[in-house]
Design a protein around this motif. Structure first.
Motif, mmCIF file in Angstrom:
data_model
loop_
_atom_site.group_PDB
_atom_site.id
_atom_site.type_symbol
_atom_site.label_atom_id
_atom_site.label_comp_id
_atom_site.label_asym_id
_atom_site.label_seq_id
_atom_site.Cartn_x
_atom_site.Cartn_y
_atom_site.Cartn_z
ATOM 1 N N UNK A 148 0.831 -1.211 0.000
ATOM 2 C CA UNK A 148 0.000 0.000 0.000
ATOM 3 C C UNK A 148 0.864 1.260 0.000
ATOM 4 N N UNK A 149 1.896 1.277 0.843
ATOM 5 C CA UNK A 149 2.739 2.482 0.943
ATOM 6 C C UNK A 149 3.585 2.676 -0.306
ATOM 7 N N UNK A 150 3.788 1.598 -1.070
ATOM 8 C CA UNK A 150 4.667 1.675 -2.241
ATOM 9 C C UNK A 150 3.906 2.059 -3.508
ATOM 10 N N UNK A 151 2.686 1.510 -3.658
ATOM 11 C CA UNK A 151 1.972 1.712 -4.927
ATOM 12 C C UNK A 151 0.758 2.623 -4.822
ATOM 13 N N UNK A 163 -6.546 3.955 -11.182
ATOM 14 C CA UNK A 163 -6.282 2.549 -10.840
ATOM 15 C C UNK A 163 -4.778 2.435 -10.624
ATOM 16 N N UNK A 164 -4.352 2.116 -9.397
ATOM 17 C CA UNK A 164 -2.917 2.099 -9.088
ATOM 18 C C UNK A 164 -2.234 0.857 -9.656
ATOM 19 N N UNK A 165 -0.917 0.925 -9.709
ATOM 20 C CA UNK A 165 -0.138 -0.219 -10.155
ATOM 21 C C UNK A 165 0.085 -1.203 -9.029
ATOM 22 N N UNK A 166 0.684 -2.339 -9.367
ATOM 23 C CA UNK A 166 0.998 -3.365 -8.376
ATOM 24 C C UNK A 166 2.412 -3.863 -8.639
ATOM 25 N N UNK A 167 2.867 -4.774 -7.795
ATOM 26 C CA UNK A 167 4.233 -5.271 -7.963
ATOM 27 C C UNK A 167 4.330 -6.235 -9.142
ATOM 28 N N UNK A 203 8.712 -0.592 1.232
ATOM 29 C CA UNK A 203 7.670 0.113 1.974
ATOM 30 C C UNK A 203 7.911 1.588 2.260
ATOM 31 N N UNK A 204 9.152 2.085 2.020
ATOM 32 C CA UNK A 204 9.377 3.520 2.210
ATOM 33 C C UNK A 204 9.658 4.212 0.878
ATOM 34 N N UNK A 205 9.250 3.540 -0.207
ATOM 35 C CA UNK A 205 9.456 4.063 -1.558
ATOM 36 C C UNK A 205 8.723 5.389 -1.735
ATOM 37 N N UNK A 206 9.456 6.388 -2.152
ATOM 38 C CA UNK A 206 8.932 7.724 -2.431
ATOM 39 C C UNK A 206 8.373 8.433 -1.189
ATOM 40 N N UNK A 207 8.689 7.917 -0.003
ATOM 41 C CA UNK A 207 8.235 8.591 1.208
ATOM 42 C C UNK A 207 8.906 9.949 1.299
#
Lengths: 180, 226
Positions: free
Chosen positions: A16-19, A54-58, B121-125
């Motif tokens: 969630x925090x990445x995409x 629509x967000x991306x995923x890994x 998890x801290x990508x682009x934070x």
């Protein structure tokens, strides 16, 4: 309200925090945002939205591609939609395009193919995907790399798809979509 | 899902670890010790402290030496990740990558090749938010290296407390630097965090300083009860 859909394999996942969050950060510059998990989005949320992302995923996550039924709402949805990576693949495959293996990783040069309101020059975008789509007659190709079509627009609707991740190096493309 | 964290001992990978622990099962830490101080991938001072940090956290550590030759060092990383899969059955790898496409892409490619999930998890934070979260979470972090102006020797060993973070943000405004060191301006070492079972106390250290850079070399450190 800008509705942002999380397409990850699980709701509130570590992705969630990445995409999702980087997209929210950009979208909040254009207006109020609401995030929903794609399997739980309601008709009311879609109705109340002015625009949808629509967000991306890994790379490893293909769950969304096995659950295209959850995107049936796209068929009759007239409001603007922007799909990122997996989101682009959803829009394209939903409109009959074939999904093919075309891995890219890192910054790729994307060439302008057709004038459009999102960008006006060639640029470098961050790509991290194993799949691309082969556009059919329902979609205009707005930009492409050496490997594949990168930005598409559905003819007749404001439904766009970007295979690269604009939230990484090209937030203006998302903002141009949101502010248009 | 069992995960292995690519761990440098600094604030970013420790924050990534903390976030990963909230969502998945963290099975091990993975650290590469580079002989090449100029390595683009693995370049953290006091990386030798990782064993003590792993013990403090209570997680097993996969540690591998690498010559740090560009691109060749990735084979060493791949071997380390494979060892983590074999020994700890990890299904995914977590990195503390914030903005470095160079690092992120290389780890993504290895994970893709090995069929593993790759989490950042801290990508682009936002860097201000990153520093604030490090403070809010109660990490005890010291500055262990500086490599650009306007930083100087006085920053070595300094704790990243509220005052230090305020100064970092002011410096970033004035000099257009990355306040959290994303441009390589500073490196940090984490001595304690709420999820650490023991804390690290530096027993002896020395400053190695040149005109425009410096490292706090921690010669001796020990674990103490909390």
């Amino acid at each position: 309200m800008i509705l942002i859909l999380d397409l990850n394999y699980r709701k509130d996942s570590l992705y969630y925090s990445e995409y999702v969050e980087p997209v929210v950060k950009i979208a909040e510059q254009a207006g109020e945002c609401k995030v929903a998990y794609y399997k739980e989005v309601t008709s009311e949320q879609l109705e109340n939205a002015e625009k949808v992302i629509l967000c991306g995923v890994s790379v490893k996550d293909n769950e969304f591609a096995q659950n295209l039924d959850y995107f049936k709402w796209l068929e009759n949805y007239e409001k603007p939609v922007f799909g990122i990576c997996a989101g682009m693949q959803v829009i394209a495959t939903f409109n009959g395009c074939e999904r093919v293996k075309a891995p890219e990783a890192g910054l790729v040069k994307i060439r302008l193919k057709k004038e459009n309101p999102l960008f006006s020059n060639d640029f470098e975008g961050y790509a991290i995907h194993n799949y691309a789509v082969i556009p059919n007659g329902h979609l205009d190709v707005l930009g492409e790399s050496d490997a594949c079509a990168h930005i598409l627009k559905l003819k007749g609707k404001q439904h766009y798809g970007a295979l690269f991740h604009p939230e990484v190096r090209n937030p203006s493309i998302l903002l141009n979509f949101l502010k248009a | 899902m069992k995960l292995g964290i690519l761990f440098s001992g600094g604030k970013d990978s420790t924050l990534a670890l903390a976030r990963a622990m909230e969502k998945e099962e963290v099975s091990c830490l993975i650290t590469l010790v580079s002989e090449n101080k100029e390595s683009y991938m693995f370049h953290t001072p006091n990386i030798q402290l990782a064993e003590l940090q792993a013990e403090a956290i209570g997680l097993p550590l996969i540690k591998k030496q690498t010559k740090g030759e560009k691109e060749a060092e990735l084979a060493d990383l791949e071997d380390a990740i494979k060892e983590a899969v074999e020994k700890h059955k990890i299904e995914g790898v977590v990195t503390g990558a914030v903005q470095s496409i160079y690092q992120a892409v290389r780890v993504q490619k290895i994970c893709d090749k090995l069929g593993l999930y790759c989490f950042n998890p801290v990508w682009l934070l936002d860097q201000k938010k990153l520093l604030e979260e490090v403070l809010e979470r109660g990490f005890e972090v010291i500055v262990s290296g500086f490599y650009a102006e306007p930083f100087s020797e006085k920053w070595l060993g300094r704790k990243l407390d509220k005052q230090a973070v305020t100064e970092l943000l002011e410096l970033s405004e004035k000099y257009s630097i990355s306040p959290a060191g994303e441009g390589g301006e500073i490196e940090t070492t984490v001595l304690d965090a709420p999820f650490f079972k023991k804390k690290i106390v530096v027993a002896s250290s020395e400053k190695q300083v040149s005109a425009s850079s410096g490292t706090l070399v921690i010669n001796n450190a020990e674990l103490v009860q909390k």
